[in-house]
Design a protein around this motif. Structure first.
Motif, PDB file in Angstrom:
ATOM      1  N   ARG A  66       0.846  -1.202   0.000  1.00 46.90           N
ATOM      2  CA  ARG A  66       0.000   0.000   0.000  1.00 46.90           C
ATOM      3  C   ARG A  66       0.878   1.247   0.000  1.00 46.90           C
ATOM      4  O   ARG A  66       1.856   1.335   0.737  1.00 46.90           O
ATOM      5  N   PHE A  68       0.460   5.632  -0.023  1.00 48.32           N
ATOM      6  CA  PHE A  68      -0.421   6.801   0.008  1.00 48.32           C
ATOM      7  C   PHE A  68       0.081   7.826  -1.001  1.00 48.32           C
ATOM      8  O   PHE A  68       1.289   8.029  -1.159  1.00 48.32           O
ATOM      9  N   GLU A  73      -4.526  11.695   2.267  1.00 49.92           N
ATOM     10  CA  GLU A  73      -5.014  10.322   2.097  1.00 49.92           C
ATOM     11  C   GLU A  73      -4.538   9.451   3.269  1.00 49.92           C
ATOM     12  O   GLU A  73      -5.294   8.631   3.796  1.00 49.92           O
ATOM     13  N   ALA A  74      -3.277   9.646   3.670  1.00 47.62           N
ATOM     14  CA  ALA A  74      -2.725   8.887   4.809  1.00 47.62           C
ATOM     15  C   ALA A  74      -3.530   9.169   6.075  1.00 47.62           C
ATOM     16  O   ALA A  74      -3.877   8.242   6.827  1.00 47.62           O
ATOM     17  N   GLN A  76      -6.644  10.201   6.274  1.00 44.95           N
ATOM     18  CA  GLN A  76      -7.976   9.596   6.149  1.00 44.95           C
ATOM     19  C   GLN A  76      -7.939   8.096   6.457  1.00 44.95           C
ATOM     20  O   GLN A  76      -8.923   7.530   6.936  1.00 44.95           O
ATOM     21  N   GLU A  77      -6.794   7.465   6.201  1.00 39.66           N
ATOM     22  CA  GLU A  77      -6.626   6.035   6.486  1.00 39.66           C
ATOM     23  C   GLU A  77      -6.115   5.785   7.904  1.00 39.66           C
ATOM     24  O   GLU A  77      -5.859   4.650   8.293  1.00 39.66           O
TER      25      GLU A  77
END
Length: 493
Positions: A66, A68, A73-74, A76-77
């Motif tokens: 995975r 980012f 985005e990181a 949000q994860e």
């Protein structure tokens, strides 16, 4: 969340920053990431969070490959990075900073301010923070801004929090509170990557430690199976015999004296003196007024009453230029906004306060300037390929060295150091301490403001303790202990 980074490479132009780094973060662990300034720690974490793209290597998250594409985005994860250089918007309120890009709105598009305040207060209570939510962030100290950043990260329900020098500007009491929060997060399965140069903290709060040197992984070890000396040896490739070099300076005559210095709402009736060749440590809790006193001495902030005497003569210092004229240098705690022009080159930053020395009839003698700068870069072991690269491209610790070089260059008689080793690795710290000793041997008087009590005790000839804008106590080197300093700092007798 289980993260595994394998064989990571990264170069910026000709500068190879990472060369096959391996790093593994287990669920619910506090993992120390250590190394000298420029070892590649922040770059590795920036690759994890998508700020930089790796050149080679593999990243697995919970067993799946995975990557980012960006830090948002990181986040949000569930992977949040609290950077050493804080991302606080100065002209917005504390509340606006906490919710920037994450504002709460009603179905009609009305801002849900009350709900936002309740959420913010919940996090502030958790961290024992008492900053008014309506206050403009520019009025917050560096330590308060750090707590805002930590609160912001906690509000994202993160699964992994990367903390880069999280306690650099915090007091012992705030560090204690932060450690309580970290322990609580660990119990909930949140993983912490803890980047710090403070050895005491690493051995207090961390489960495992990964040491990096020159862009490579040296070792990963459970914290209970290593020691202070072992970590230093891995970091710098050699042993450091003494953490604080011994001082044998001859203390001379008084060169600076404050008489009943007062600035409303900042400090009151401050009187003390500093002698040539002396290091006077200034301790106290965050917000006690230590930095405000130093700013007043240097002419950055006006005083309402009182006197400043230099070499037994009263002087009026209303601007930094006037302070420099009297031989006073000031290394600020906020290197990013006040200590450096980040877009300028290293050469330009170091030469800036010294331009008159290289100027003849308005023309700069470039050869003299270049030789002067190169000498200081070598003396302070600033890690750089060239004096012409921007100061903003350096690691935090090397930026701090540029700030120190800048003010040493003026040949000060009185040097104020506000958190001089903040964000600086253990090897570089000792270099700064040795430099302080060399300066005092030449008769320079040093005032050192520090939140690190071992540093205050290890380097000071005398210790002044500030509490709520007043001088609460003065201790000789022989009298000073952590317990006595903290007693004065918290209002005790």
């Amino acid at each position: 969340m289980h993260i595994k980074m394998s064989n990571i490479y990264k170069a910026f132009g000709a500068n190879q920053v990472l060369s096959g780094v391996d790093f593994e973060l287990l669920p619910g662990e506090v993992h120390a990431l250590m190394g000298e300034n420029g070892a590649g720690k922040s770059t590795l974490m920036n690759i994890l969070t998508g700020l930089h793209k790796r050149d080679e290597g593999r990243i697995e998250i919970d067993g799946q490959e995975r990557y980012f594409s960006n830090p948002k985005e990181a986040e949000q994860e569930g992977v949040t990075f609290i950077h050493q250089e804080l991302n606080v918007w100065p002209h917005m309120t504390v509340l606006e900073n906490l919710f920037i890009g994450k504002e709460l709105y009603s179905p009609l598009g009305i801002l849900k301010t009350k709900e936002m305040k309740e959420q913010a207060k919940k996090q502030f209570d958790r961290l024992a923070v008492t900053i008014p939510l309506e206050q403009e962030a520019s009025l917050c100290s560096v330590g308060e801004q750090q707590m805002i950043e930590i609160a912001k990260a906690l509000m994202t329900n993160a699964k992994v929090i990367i903390m880069d020098e999280p306690t650099a500007a915090l007091t012992d009491r705030e560090i204690e509170k932060l450690f309580e929060v970290i322990n609580g997060l660990r119990a909930q399965g949140v993983s912490i990557v803890y980047i710090s140069h403070r050895m005491e903290e690493i051995f207090t709060i961390c489960d495992r430690i990964t040491v990096m040197r020159d862009g490579k992984t040296v070792d990963t070890t459970p914290i209970l199976e290593t020691s202070f000396d072992d970590v230093v040896r891995k970091m710098v490739g050699r042993s450091l015999t003494d953490r604080f070099p011994s001082r044998q300076t001859k203390i001379g005559e008084t060169v600076l004296e404050l008489k009943s210095l007062t600035r409303k709402h900042a400090f009151h009736d401050i009187s003390f003196s500093v002698k040539s060749g002396e290091v006077v440590g200034v301790a106290g809790l965050m917000g006690a007024g230590r930095t405000e006193i130093m700013r007043a001495i240097f002419g950055l902030d006006a005083i309402d009453s009182g006197e400043i005497w230099v070499n037994n003569k009263p002087v009026k210092i209303k601007t930094p230029d006037e302070a420099v004229k009297y031989g006073i240098g000031f290394i600020t705690e906020d290197r990013k906004d006040e200590g450096l022009v980040l877009d300028f080159s290293i050469r330009e930053n170091i030469a800036l306060p010294n331009l008159k020395s290289f100027s003849t009839k308005g023309m700069i003698a470039e050869k003299s300037e270049r030789e002067f700068v190169e000498l200081l870069i070598k003396r302070l072991t600033i890690k750089t390929q060239s004096a012409e690269i921007s100061a903003g491209s350096l690691s935090g610790g090397n930026q701090q060295k540029v700030v120190i070089a800048k003010w040493i260059g003026i040949g000060p008689k009185i040097l104020i150091l506000d958190e001089p080793t903040r964000g600086v690795d253990v090897g570089a710290k000792r270099e700064i301490y040795q430099l302080m000793n060399e300066l005092t041997e030449r008769g320079v008087a040093i005032i050192m403001v520090s939140s690190e009590l071992p540093e205050v005790l290890g380097m000071s000839d005398r210790v002044l303790v500030i509490h709520e804008g007043k001088l609460a106590g003065e201790l000789s080197k022989e009298e000073a202990t952590q317990e006595k300093i903290m007693t004065y700092a918290t209002g005790g007798q």
